[in-house]
Design an enzyme around this catalytic site. Structure first.
Site, PDB file in Angstrom:
ATOM      1  N   ASP A 159       4.968  -5.405 -11.124  1.00 11.90           N
ATOM      2  CA  ASP A 159       5.739  -5.196 -10.161  1.00 11.90           C
ATOM      3  C   ASP A 159       7.050  -4.100 -10.555  1.00 11.90           C
ATOM      4  O   ASP A 159       7.640  -4.262 -11.638  1.00 11.90           O
ATOM      5  CB  ASP A 159       6.725  -6.678 -10.240  1.00 11.90           C
ATOM      6  CG  ASP A 159       7.992  -6.515  -9.113  1.00 11.90           C
ATOM      7  OD1 ASP A 159       8.263  -5.522  -8.356  1.00 11.90           O
ATOM      8  OD2 ASP A 159       8.388  -7.774  -8.767  1.00 11.90           O
ATOM      9  N   ASN A 197       2.488   5.465  -6.478  1.00  3.37           N
ATOM     10  CA  ASN A 197       2.119   5.730  -5.275  1.00  3.37           C
ATOM     11  C   ASN A 197       2.649   4.158  -4.367  1.00  3.37           C
ATOM     12  O   ASN A 197       2.683   4.332  -3.151  1.00  3.37           O
ATOM     13  CB  ASN A 197       0.530   5.536  -5.041  1.00  3.37           C
ATOM     14  CG  ASN A 197       0.058   4.801  -3.700  1.00  3.37           C
ATOM     15  OD1 ASN A 197       0.053   5.690  -2.693  1.00  3.37           O
ATOM     16  ND2 ASN A 197      -0.367   3.660  -3.578  1.00  3.37           N
ATOM     17  N   TYR A 230      14.519   4.381   4.637  1.00  2.55           N
ATOM     18  CA  TYR A 230      13.119   4.918   3.848  1.00  2.55           C
ATOM     19  C   TYR A 230      13.210   6.488   3.438  1.00  2.55           C
ATOM     20  O   TYR A 230      13.176   6.714   2.541  1.00  2.55           O
ATOM     21  CB  TYR A 230      12.013   4.477   4.898  1.00  2.55           C
ATOM     22  CG  TYR A 230      10.721   5.075   4.474  1.00  2.55           C
ATOM     23  CD1 TYR A 230      10.126   4.240   3.628  1.00  2.55           C
ATOM     24  CD2 TYR A 230      10.019   6.442   4.945  1.00  2.55           C
ATOM     25  CE1 TYR A 230       8.738   4.601   3.077  1.00  2.55           C
ATOM     26  CE2 TYR A 230       8.978   6.702   4.379  1.00  2.55           C
ATOM     27  CZ  TYR A 230       8.315   5.963   3.597  1.00  2.55           C
ATOM     28  OH  TYR A 230       6.960   6.439   3.049  1.00  2.55           O
ATOM     29  N   LYS A 239      13.246   8.038  -0.216  1.00  5.94           N
ATOM     30  CA  LYS A 239      12.283   9.193  -0.419  1.00  5.94           C
ATOM     31  C   LYS A 239      12.940  10.617  -0.681  1.00  5.94           C
ATOM     32  O   LYS A 239      12.382  11.236  -1.608  1.00  5.94           O
ATOM     33  CB  LYS A 239      11.231   9.321   0.632  1.00  5.94           C
ATOM     34  CG  LYS A 239      10.209   8.447   0.989  1.00  5.94           C
ATOM     35  CD  LYS A 239       9.477   7.983  -0.465  1.00  5.94           C
ATOM     36  CE  LYS A 239       8.415   7.037   0.035  1.00  5.94           C
ATOM     37  NZ  LYS A 239       7.454   7.017  -0.999  1.00  5.94           N
ATOM     38  N   VAL A 278       0.171   8.381   7.302  1.00 10.33           N
ATOM     39  CA  VAL A 278      -1.082   8.120   6.742  1.00 10.33           C
ATOM     40  C   VAL A 278      -1.708   7.049   7.527  1.00 10.33           C
ATOM     41  O   VAL A 278      -1.342   6.036   7.584  1.00 10.33           O
ATOM     42  CB  VAL A 278      -1.129   8.107   5.105  1.00 10.33           C
ATOM     43  CG1 VAL A 278      -2.529   8.010   4.644  1.00 10.33           C
ATOM     44  CG2 VAL A 278      -0.432   9.257   4.660  1.00 10.33           C
TER      45      VAL A 278
END
Length: 233
Positions: A55, A78, A142, A146, A175
């Site tokens: 985690d 990832n 988000y 990032k 993606v």
């Protein structure tokens, strides 16, 4: 140049669409072992793949992963999440903090904890999966998470390069995975993304712009803010 041949790879978020491709493609390129991590690791039909619970938001879990994988030479950050609503105004404080824990603090603390392992081995690599949205703030929390990871990757690169660790930052738009199932328009195939990333590692590149959108947005960063965000006009 770094190489996947004989490498020992650890992939976070290995159960997902991109993570699964990282696991299999690393072995296809000659990796000796892959630690496939997830909160609830799946079963794999290959003795070279070691399922490992992790985690990324839990410090004790990260410590346990470092202890269980002391031979890692390639760390692939990832794992990531995108909340149902990305608005910085409508999300709760807990939701904003949770997103930052996974997308920013997780990769940074993994890099910190694995740094002694990686610096002890020649040709070690860290890969951080950013996003086109690192540079385009249309996705609220988000994008913010990032963007923070992109900056941290640059900082880690400056610290770790003199110690022999090659740090790669990856930017890509949508993606074709479950996370992007609700999105219309062009998407990069997970296998194509992973191929580009591994090609970049073996070419010694520091940054991956995996699609045309990422190339275009980065090129626009030097323009006035109104050019990047026409809705301001």
């Amino acid at each position: 140049m770094p190489s996947l041949s004989g490498a020992v790879v650890l992939v976070t978020g290995a159960n997902g669409g991109i993570g699964t491709h990282f696991v299999h493609s690393a072995l296809d390129r000659g990796a000796a072992k892959v630690y496939a991590t997830a909160r609830n690791p799946r079963t794999w039909d290959d003795e070279r793949i070691v399922p490992l619970p992790l985690d990324v938001t839990d410090s004790a879990s990260i410590d346990a992963a470092v202890a269980a994988a002391p031979d890692v030479t390639v760390l692939i950050n990832n794992a990531g999440v995108s909340p149902a609503s990305e608005s910085l105004l409508s999300l709760s404080e807990a939701e904003i903090r949770a997103n930052m824990e996974t997308n920013f603090f997780g990769p940074v603390f993994l890099a910190r904890k694995f740094a002694p392992v990686l610096t002890a081995r020649t040709g070690s690599v860290i890969v951080d999966i950013h996003s086109l949205l690192s540079w385009l703030a249309v996705a609220g929390v988000y994008s913010a998470s990032k963007a923070a990871l992109w900056s941290a990757t640059n900082s880690l690169r400056l610290e770790l390069t003199p110690q022999g660790v090659h740090v790669v930052g990856v930017h890509v738009g949508w993606v074709d995975t479950a996370m992007a199932a609700h999105v219309e328009g062009p998407k990069t195939a997970p296998g194509d993304l992973v191929r580009v990333v591994f090609d970049a590692i073996e070419a010694g590149e520091h940054e991956v712009l995996a699609d045309e959108g990422s190339v275009r947005v980065k090129a626009g960063l030097s323009a006035p803010v109104e050019a990047l965000y026409p809705q301001l006009g």
